[in-house]
Design a protein around this motif. Structure first.
Motif, short mmCIF file in Angstrom:
data_model
loop_
_atom_site.label_atom_id
_atom_site.label_comp_id
_atom_site.label_asym_id
_atom_site.label_seq_id
_atom_site.Cartn_x
_atom_site.Cartn_y
_atom_site.Cartn_z
N ALA A 165 -10.14 4.55 -1.59
CA ALA A 165 -8.89 4.29 -0.89
C ALA A 165 -8.17 3.10 -1.50
CB ALA A 165 -9.16 4.06 0.60
N HIS A 169 -4.48 3.26 -3.25
CA HIS A 169 -3.39 2.42 -2.74
C HIS A 169 -2.81 1.55 -3.85
CE1 HIS A 169 -3.08 3.25 1.55
NE2 HIS A 169 -4.40 3.36 1.60
N LYS A 191 -11.81 16.42 0.52
CA LYS A 191 -11.75 15.07 1.07
C LYS A 191 -10.90 14.15 0.20
CE LYS A 191 -16.10 15.18 3.66
NZ LYS A 191 -17.45 14.55 3.84
N GLU A 194 -7.26 14.60 0.87
CA GLU A 194 -6.87 13.89 2.10
C GLU A 194 -6.72 12.39 1.83
OE1 GLU A 194 -9.99 15.00 4.73
OE2 GLU A 194 -9.23 17.06 5.01
N MET A 195 -7.60 11.82 1.01
CA MET A 195 -7.52 10.40 0.68
C MET A 195 -6.23 10.07 -0.06
SD MET A 195 -11.39 9.39 -0.51
CE MET A 195 -10.81 7.81 -1.13
N SER A 197 -3.42 11.67 0.09
CA SER A 197 -2.33 11.76 1.06
C SER A 197 -2.24 10.50 1.92
CB SER A 197 -2.51 13.00 1.94
OG SER A 197 -1.48 13.08 2.90
N ARG A 198 -3.39 10.01 2.37
CA ARG A 198 -3.39 8.81 3.22
C ARG A 198 -2.95 7.56 2.45
NH1 ARG A 198 -8.26 11.15 5.24
NH2 ARG A 198 -9.52 9.77 3.92
N ALA A 199 -3.04 7.61 1.13
CA ALA A 199 -2.63 6.47 0.31
C ALA A 199 -1.12 6.42 0.11
CB ALA A 199 -3.33 6.51 -1.04
N GLY A 200 -0.38 7.37 0.66
CA GLY A 200 1.07 7.33 0.58
C GLY A 200 1.69 8.32 -0.38
#
Length: 227
Positions: A165, A169, A191, A194-195, A197-200
């Motif tokens: 992550a 980022h 997975k 998904e990571m 995507s969560r990083a922007g």
């Protein structure tokens, strides 16, 4: 009958491991020294390495003075592909940790990718791409990572930061508005999607054939920086 002929061995800095360059008929092959005999890469199958640069670079090709970063020189095909899709005013930085790999690409191996290190748009960084990324903010229009077999590091455990992550980022911070991130992997990983995507990022995993249009397929995550 073709056989593997060992040409050179190159130590991987910071580890006790090494890479081996073999000649195999008209092709070259890179393996991990002392491994199970499996190939990391070869000059006959590089379709996914080409696509790693072609897909994101086509999206930014019209940008003036585009700057891109490639993590991992490998056999030079990703670098060559990036150069083929970018303007004459672009700069393509390529970070390679293993000095021996740079030497191989300047030698006979480089002919397979038309010696992209000699292109005036290329800037070679001999070092860890992770260290390069940690010091950058809004510096690149595209980042392409091919430093290992994917989210699970193979040749160097420290590569795992790039797929964490925190690493994702930092890739987001290092990109300019609307910048592209492309990550190569030998296999899919829900997975990791998904990571990213969560990083922007807006992200899509793309399946690409290693050679031609059949056989082994690799995964490339194509992600665009969200605001």
């Amino acid at each position: 009958m073709k056989r593997f002929v060992l040409l050179d061995t190159a130590e991987i800095p910071g580890t006790q491991g090494a890479l081996c360059l073999f000649e195999y008929g008209d092709d070259f092959v890179i393996k991990i020294a002392g491994g199970d005999g499996g190939q990391l890469m070869n000059t006959r199958m590089h379709g996914s390495e080409d696509a790693l640069a072609a897909i994101p670079c086509k999206k930014i090709a019209s940008r003036a003075n585009a700057r891109v970063l490639i993590g991992g020189l490998g056999m030079g095909f990703t670098l060559a592909s990036a150069l083929a899709h970018l303007r004459a005013d672009a700069e393509v930085a390529v970070a390679e940790l293993v000095p021996g790999v740079v030497g191989w690409n300047r030698g006979p191996l480089g002919a397979k990718s038309s010696y992209p290190l000699s292109d005036p748009r290329t800037r070679l960084i001999q070092g860890d791409v992770a260290e390069v990324l940690k010091s950058q903010n809004a510096a690149y229009d595209a980042i392409m990572l091919d430093v290992d077999n994917g989210p699970e590091g193979l040749t160097q455990k420290s590569n795992s930061w790039l797929y964490s992550a925190a690493g994702l980022h930092q890739c987001h911070r290092a990109l300019r508005a609307g910048g592209m991130l492309a990550v190569w992997s030998s296999s899919a990983d829900r997975k990791f999607t998904e990571m990213v995507s969560r990083a922007g990022f807006s992200v899509e995993p793309v399946q690409v054939y290693a050679h031609g249009n059949r056989g082994t397929r690799h995964t490339i995550w194509i992600a665009q920086k969200r605001a």
